[in-house]
Design an enzyme around this catalytic site. Structure first.
Site, short mmCIF file in Angstrom:
data_model
loop_
_atom_site.label_atom_id
_atom_site.label_comp_id
_atom_site.label_asym_id
_atom_site.label_seq_id
_atom_site.Cartn_x
_atom_site.Cartn_y
_atom_site.Cartn_z
N SER A 154 0.96 -0.76 0.25
CA SER A 154 -0.11 -0.34 -0.06
C SER A 154 1.05 1.58 0.52
CB SER A 154 -0.93 -0.01 1.60
OG SER A 154 -1.34 1.04 1.36
N GLU A 196 0.64 3.73 2.02
CA GLU A 196 0.21 3.92 3.12
C GLU A 196 1.44 3.89 3.85
OE1 GLU A 196 -1.60 5.66 5.28
OE2 GLU A 196 -3.60 5.92 4.06
N TYR A 256 -1.56 0.21 10.13
CA TYR A 256 -2.13 -0.20 9.56
C TYR A 256 -0.71 -0.52 7.96
CZ TYR A 256 -3.44 -1.48 3.85
OH TYR A 256 -3.58 -1.73 2.47
#
Length: 339
Positions: free
Chosen positions: A131, A133, A155
């Site tokens: 991701s 992220e 996360y």
């Protein structure tokens, strides 16, 4: 001889699109389904209801990421040549509330899968859906495969661990393990806990009088939004290459939540300012303002590029949820008539 693939998280947005793609290419597809997963299987209903497909070319197995014994048994029986790992806790905002389980499923779950693969007689090619992220709040834009990893959410931290472990296994054991570093990718199959689907669904319900307001956090946040179906195509291409590598998958363009609102409400002829309420409780503790990916490597090496632009994607989602809301209206009218 047919290729065999296994997909973890097959009932999710990406898993369902990938299952369709692989079946269309002639694969035999095995999918891991959480024991608690019920409603989410609706994304696969058009496949699992096809008697020519289910239990012939599509096989669903119940297993949780913490259930290593069952996963090993399924892998041994299926004998996949390709494994696509999508399963995990994928809600960034929720990860602040449940950091321990997020890390257990997303970080350790990936490690357990790789350990199970390493013990197979023939180790399959493996793709981990990473991701954007993992980059947290980067100083440079756009971000690419060389952008420093610096997560700012539980996360993101869990995904960073998993991403680094994939790289370690690839280098240490000479395995065909890859990371698809995905920027936001949406579709009508997106879960309703994600802001894009929350907006699309609210727009449709407001248009038909089923809902009056939409509550959101910050509208200034900008994201690089693409179409999920395009992204799983890139993931498949990654495992067809001669050598394993990591790729950023992104459109290279970013739009704000306000842009998404404007486009979505315009689709149904409404002004979003008349319906949207700002709720500070919905703001995340740490939320990067602008994230935009550089997918030049994927475009060059994989010969991949997104097929759907931002406005077309938003309209696709709103149109889908309008149809659902109309069904909801009809059901409500029928219930009133019966009474």
């Amino acid at each position: 001889m047919r290729k065999v693939a296994l997909i973890t998280g097959i009932t999710g947005q990406d898993g369902s699109y990938l299952a369709e793609l692989l079946l269309a290419k002639g694969y035999v597809v095995h999918g891991l389904v959480r024991r608690s997963s019920t409603r989410e299987q609706s994304r696969l209903s058009h496949l699992s209801g096809d008697q020519k497909t289910i239990e012939r070319r599509l096989f669903l197995h119940c297993a949780d990421l913490a259930d290593t014994t069952t996963i090993r048994r399924i892998l041994t029986a299926a004998g996949p040549s390709e494994v696509y790992h999508f399963a995990g806790q994928s809600d960034v905002g929720l990860s602040f509330e449940i950091p321990e389980s997020t890390c257990e499923l997303t970080a350790m779950g990936t490690l357990r899968i790789m350990e199970a693969l390493r013990d197979l007689p023939t180790i399959p090619r493996f793709l981990h859906a990473s991701s954007r992220e993992i980059f947290g709040t980067p100083t440079d834009s756009p971000q690419d495969e060389h952008t420093p990893i610096n997560p700012t959410s539980p996360y993101g931290c869990a995904k960073a661990f998993a991403t680094q472990m994939v790289r370690i296994y690839r280098r240490s054991y000479s395995l065909f393990f890859c990371n698809a570093i995905c920027y936001n990718h949406e579709s009508p199959r997106r879960g309703e806990n994600f802001v894009t689907r929350k907006i699309a669904r609210a727009v449709a319900r407001i248009k038909l009088g089923l809902q009056q307001e939409l509550h959101l956090g910050s509208l200034a946040v900008q994201r690089d939004w693409g179409f999920a179906k395009d992204y799983v195509e890139a993931m498949w291409l990654m495992l067809q290459q001669k050598t394993p590598d990591d790729f950023v998958l992104a459109t290279g363009k970013s739009y704000s939540i306000e842009d998404f609102l404007q486009t979505a409400f315009s689709r149904v002829g409404l002004n979003w300012r008349n319906y949207v309420k700002i709720d500070d409780r919905l703001r995340r503790p740490a939320d990067p303002v602008d994230l935009r990916g550089n997918s030049a490597k994927a475009r060059s090496v994989l010969n991949w590029s997104p097929t759907i632009g931002f406005e077309q994607l938003v309209n696709l989602m709103v149109d889908h949820d309008l149809a659902l809301a109309q069904t909801e209206c009809l059901a409500s009218t029928s219930n009133i008539s019966v009474r």
